[in-house]
Design a protein around this motif. Structure first.
Motif: not given
Length: 222
Positions: A1-4, A101-104, A130-135
């Protein structure tokens, strides 16, 4: 899910460097979006007080884990945008598990960050997290404390720089005054030399000298 989700948002250009905003050199007010009772806010405030205590901080409370967190983070970002009282935002929380941390990593949070007109620093978890928010964020900080280090300069460095500039300005001012004083002295001497009074004095001295020479010549002829 993260990678998608990461590939989807990357394909849309949300991670592109050319869309990221620069942080202000010296923010007038800093916004922090996090839990008001978490370790992150304590760490951020401690570092900000140490580095540059005169800059005010506004806390926008939000849940940072659980089902309500994605909506709460998006709402806090919307509130910060609507109030437009800060010129930089720190979004984050302290460390935890991947689930904590998943909310991020949620798409609604990522898109809210991307749409934010105020520069956003993502400060989620520890350095290895690392989270999607970081990118999506304009700047990624390894920790909340690291975000506070990034967002303001060190006050002592600024004071040293200000003192150095003040010393240079004082030296330049003194040099300018001295140069003007020398110019004034030269102009004063020049004016005295060319004044009518000085011209008459020189002519009078010249006339007296000619009279003395004439008398001397007459006596020699006799």
């Amino acid at each position: 899910q993260f990678e998608v989700l990461k590939k989807k948002l990357a394909a849309e250009g949300l991670f592109d460097e050319d869309r990221k905003q620069a942080l202000p050199d010296l923010p007038e007010r800093i916004g922090v979006i996090t839990s008001p009772s978490g370790a992150a806010i304590r760490d951020v405030l401690t570092v900000l007080r140490r580095r540059f205590p005169s800059i005010p901080v506004v806390v926008y409370p939000a849940a940072v884990q659980g089902d309500a967190a994605p909506g709460g983070l998006r709402a806090a970002l919307a509130k910060a945008n609507a109030r437009a009282e800060c010129d930089v935002l720190i979004l984050g929380r302290g460390g935890g598990s991947l689930e904590d941390l998943w909310a991020f990593n949620e798409e609604v949070v990522a898109r809210a960050i991307a749409a934010c007109p105020i520069p956003v620093i993502s400060a989620v978890g520890h350095e290895v997290d690392f989270t999607i928010a970081d990118f999506v964020a304009d700047v990624r900080a390894p920790t909340p404390s690291g975000a506070a280090e990034l967002v303001v300069p060190d006050r002592q460095d600024w004071l040293r720089a200000v003192n150095s500039f003040a010393t240079r300005i004082a030296r330049l001012g003194l040099r300018a005054v001295e140069n003007r004083g020398q110019t004034l002295d030269w102009l004063t001497r020049r004016l005295l030399q060319t004044s009518p009074q000085q011209t008459l004095l020189r002519q009078h001295e010249r006339l007296n000298d000619m009279q003395r020479r004439l008398r001397l010549a007459m006596r020699q002829d006799v």
